[in-house]
Each structure stands twice: as C-alpha cells, then as structure tokens.
Design a protein around this motif. Structure first.
Motif, PDB file in Angstrom:
ATOM      1  N   UNK A  93     -52.317  60.733   2.046  1.00 45.28           N
ATOM      2  CA  UNK A  93     -52.808  61.238   0.762  1.00 45.28           C
ATOM      3  C   UNK A  93     -53.098  60.115  -0.231  1.00 45.28           C
ATOM      4  N   UNK A  94     -52.240  59.107  -0.278  1.00 52.71           N
ATOM      5  CA  UNK A  94     -52.475  57.990  -1.195  1.00 52.71           C
ATOM      6  C   UNK A  94     -53.712  57.197  -0.773  1.00 52.71           C
ATOM      7  N   UNK A  95     -53.819  56.888   0.502  1.00 51.72           N
ATOM      8  CA  UNK A  95     -54.986  56.126   0.960  1.00 51.72           C
ATOM      9  C   UNK A  95     -56.268  56.923   0.779  1.00 51.72           C
ATOM     10  N   UNK A  96     -56.201  58.216   1.023  1.00 55.66           N
ATOM     11  CA  UNK A  96     -57.379  59.067   0.834  1.00 55.66           C
ATOM     12  C   UNK A  96     -57.841  59.044  -0.623  1.00 55.66           C
ATOM     13  N   UNK A  97     -56.922  59.245  -1.541  1.00 55.24           N
ATOM     14  CA  UNK A  97     -57.276  59.236  -2.953  1.00 55.24           C
ATOM     15  C   UNK A  97     -57.830  57.905  -3.399  1.00 55.24           C
ATOM     16  N   UNK A  98     -57.229  56.827  -2.913  1.00 53.58           N
ATOM     17  CA  UNK A  98     -57.648  55.491  -3.332  1.00 53.58           C
ATOM     18  C   UNK A  98     -59.063  55.150  -2.867  1.00 53.58           C
ATOM     19  N   UNK A  99     -59.401  55.471  -1.631  1.00 51.16           N
ATOM     20  CA  UNK A  99     -60.715  55.079  -1.127  1.00 51.16           C
ATOM     21  C   UNK A  99     -61.797  56.113  -1.445  1.00 51.16           C
ATOM     22  N   UNK A 100     -61.470  57.387  -1.335  1.00 50.12           N
ATOM     23  CA  UNK A 100     -62.516  58.388  -1.541  1.00 50.12           C
ATOM     24  C   UNK A 100     -62.957  58.471  -3.002  1.00 50.12           C
ATOM     25  N   UNK A 101     -62.057  58.218  -3.928  1.00 54.19           N
ATOM     26  CA  UNK A 101     -62.461  58.228  -5.336  1.00 54.19           C
ATOM     27  C   UNK A 101     -63.501  57.139  -5.589  1.00 54.19           C
ATOM     28  N   UNK A 102     -63.350  55.997  -4.940  1.00 57.09           N
ATOM     29  CA  UNK A 102     -64.299  54.899  -5.120  1.00 57.09           C
ATOM     30  C   UNK A 102     -65.620  55.189  -4.392  1.00 57.09           C
ATOM     31  N   UNK A 103     -65.541  55.731  -3.202  1.00 53.14           N
ATOM     32  CA  UNK A 103     -66.757  56.074  -2.461  1.00 53.14           C
ATOM     33  C   UNK A 103     -67.548  57.142  -3.211  1.00 53.14           C
ATOM     34  N   UNK A 104     -66.863  58.150  -3.727  1.00 54.36           N
ATOM     35  CA  UNK A 104     -67.555  59.216  -4.455  1.00 54.36           C
ATOM     36  C   UNK A 104     -68.289  58.691  -5.686  1.00 54.36           C
ATOM     37  N   UNK A 105     -67.763  57.670  -6.325  1.00 50.26           N
ATOM     38  CA  UNK A 105     -68.431  57.065  -7.488  1.00 50.26           C
ATOM     39  C   UNK A 105     -69.752  56.412  -7.097  1.00 50.26           C
ATOM     40  N   UNK A 106     -69.917  56.134  -5.809  1.00 49.93           N
ATOM     41  CA  UNK A 106     -71.110  55.445  -5.327  1.00 49.93           C
ATOM     42  C   UNK A 106     -72.080  56.375  -4.609  1.00 49.93           C
ATOM     43  N   UNK A 160     -47.604  61.220   2.916  1.00 44.62           N
ATOM     44  CA  UNK A 160     -47.732  60.451   1.680  1.00 44.62           C
ATOM     45  C   UNK A 160     -48.766  59.334   1.847  1.00 44.62           C
ATOM     46  N   UNK A 161     -48.656  58.565   2.936  1.00 46.95           N
ATOM     47  CA  UNK A 161     -49.593  57.468   3.190  1.00 46.95           C
ATOM     48  C   UNK A 161     -51.025  57.980   3.327  1.00 46.95           C
ATOM     49  N   UNK A 218     -50.677  57.018  15.455  1.00 50.64           N
ATOM     50  CA  UNK A 218     -52.097  57.346  15.290  1.00 50.64           C
ATOM     51  C   UNK A 218     -52.398  57.787  13.864  1.00 50.64           C
ATOM     52  N   UNK A 219     -51.550  58.644  13.316  1.00 45.67           N
ATOM     53  CA  UNK A 219     -51.757  59.083  11.935  1.00 45.67           C
ATOM     54  C   UNK A 219     -51.559  57.929  10.954  1.00 45.67           C
ATOM     55  N   UNK A 220     -50.575  57.081  11.208  1.00 47.26           N
ATOM     56  CA  UNK A 220     -50.361  55.935  10.324  1.00 47.26           C
ATOM     57  C   UNK A 220     -51.531  54.970  10.350  1.00 47.26           C
ATOM     58  N   UNK A 221     -52.112  54.761  11.516  1.00 44.71           N
ATOM     59  CA  UNK A 221     -53.270  53.870  11.619  1.00 44.71           C
ATOM     60  C   UNK A 221     -54.418  54.395  10.762  1.00 44.71           C
ATOM     61  N   UNK A 222     -54.604  55.700  10.735  1.00 48.48           N
ATOM     62  CA  UNK A 222     -55.664  56.274   9.911  1.00 48.48           C
ATOM     63  C   UNK A 222     -55.449  55.901   8.442  1.00 48.48           C
ATOM     64  N   UNK A 223     -54.226  56.038   7.951  1.00 51.96           N
ATOM     65  CA  UNK A 223     -53.937  55.705   6.555  1.00 51.96           C
ATOM     66  C   UNK A 223     -54.122  54.213   6.287  1.00 51.96           C
ATOM     67  N   UNK A 273     -56.572  52.573 -10.835  1.00 56.34           N
ATOM     68  CA  UNK A 273     -57.146  53.728 -10.162  1.00 56.34           C
ATOM     69  C   UNK A 273     -56.813  53.771  -8.678  1.00 56.34           C
ATOM     70  N   UNK A 274     -56.172  52.729  -8.187  1.00 50.68           N
ATOM     71  CA  UNK A 274     -55.887  52.674  -6.749  1.00 50.68           C
ATOM     72  C   UNK A 274     -54.921  53.769  -6.307  1.00 50.68           C
ATOM     73  N   UNK A 275     -54.050  54.203  -7.188  1.00 53.27           N
ATOM     74  CA  UNK A 275     -53.080  55.232  -6.789  1.00 53.27           C
ATOM     75  C   UNK A 275     -53.279  56.509  -7.536  1.00 53.27           C
TER      76      UNK A 275
END
Length: 168
Positions: free
Chosen positions: A12-25, A9-10, A136-141, A166-168
């Motif tokens: 996927x949520x963090x991925x969606x939140x940051x990658x959506x913003x990066x992709x806009x740029x 869950x962590x 390790x996986x949690x640190x990535x999120x 849009x963060x979530x």
C-alpha cells in the motif's frame, strides 16, 4: 505485526508513493526522466502492470493476463517517446488497478503459513526473489518503490514540483 500485515503495508505504501506521481503525469506520460531517455511514466505504469500480472503466474503457473504487453513494457523493452506506440494511459491504468485489486484480494485470502509456500513458476532468472508466495509479494512492493524515482525524475524533467513529503 504479522508477516501478511507487513506485506500489505509495503504494497500500500509503495503503491501510493509511485502511482500518485505517475497519475500527475497522465498528460505528459512519455516525458523522459533524463535528457538521455530512461523509463518514462507510461512505460513505468505498463511495466508495473506486467509485474502485477506476474503474481498469479509465479504463484500458480497461470498465464500473465498482460503477457502480450511484454513487447512494450517487458524487461528488455526500450521506452519510446511516441505514446501511440503503446496502449493508452487510461487502458493501462485501469488494468493496473484491476490486477492490483486482485492481488490484494489474493494476499488477503492467504494464511501466514501460505506465505512460505513455494511458487509454481517463478520468472526465469528471478527464482530466488520469487521462491515463495511471501517473497513474491514483497518483490512487487520493492520493485514498485524503485520505479518511483523514474516517475519523480520525469516530473522534474517536465518542470513540475516534487515534494519529498508526498512519498508516503
């Protein structure tokens, strides 16, 4: 909820939140988030890709598949405005997606008990954070969520709107 489900869950949520913003740029990927510089979206994308590559490296002692990008996106690198100084946005984005998919598959293959296994090669100076598979996986999120601020500030610097919802 089991630990593995919470970690997925962590991630996927963090991925969606940051990658959506990066992709806009993608068309303005070297826009600095502040007048004094900072981590622009292209650097953040490359940096996050390097961290994705750290997972098998930390867990099993494998070589980070993007270790050669350390000069551009490593912990001690400095973002520069010249996009040609980096691999292309599309190249980095593709590699990020590939490594993220591999890491999610790896996580899926683990049992709850596996999450407590000690890592073989935690990054120097980050031994506590990367001491177990689960940490390790949690640190990535958590790390990914932290870098969302750079991407949203770059959006603002480029005169684009950022909606909190849009963060979530």
């Amino acid at each position: 909820m089991q630990t593995k489900e919470a970690i997925k869950f962590a991630l996927n949520v963090s991925n969606g939140a940051v990658m959506s913003e990066i992709d806009k740029m993608s068309d303005a990927a070297t826009t600095f988030p502040t007048p004094n510089g900072g981590c622009h979206p292209l650097w953040v994308l490359g940096h996050l890709t390097m961290v994705e590559g750290m997972i098998p490296a930390a867990l099993f002692g494998d070589k980070n598949p993007v270790a050669e990008w350390g000069q551009y996106f490593g912990e001690n690198s400095e973002p520069v405005a010249d996009a040609s100084a980096y691999p292309s946005f599309d190249t980095i984005r593709k590699k990020y997606a590939e490594l993220r998919e591999q890491n999610l598959a790896l996580l899926e293959s683990l049992s709850e008990a596996d999450l407590d296994k000690p890592t073989k090669a935690p990054p120097k100076g980050r031994e506590q954070e990367f001491s177990t598979f689960g940490k390790s996986f949690l640190v990535v999120a958590l790390h990914q969520s932290m870098h969302r601020a750079h991407a949203t500030d770059a959006l603002r610097a480029a005169g684009r709107t950022v909606l909190a919802a849009q963060a979530l």
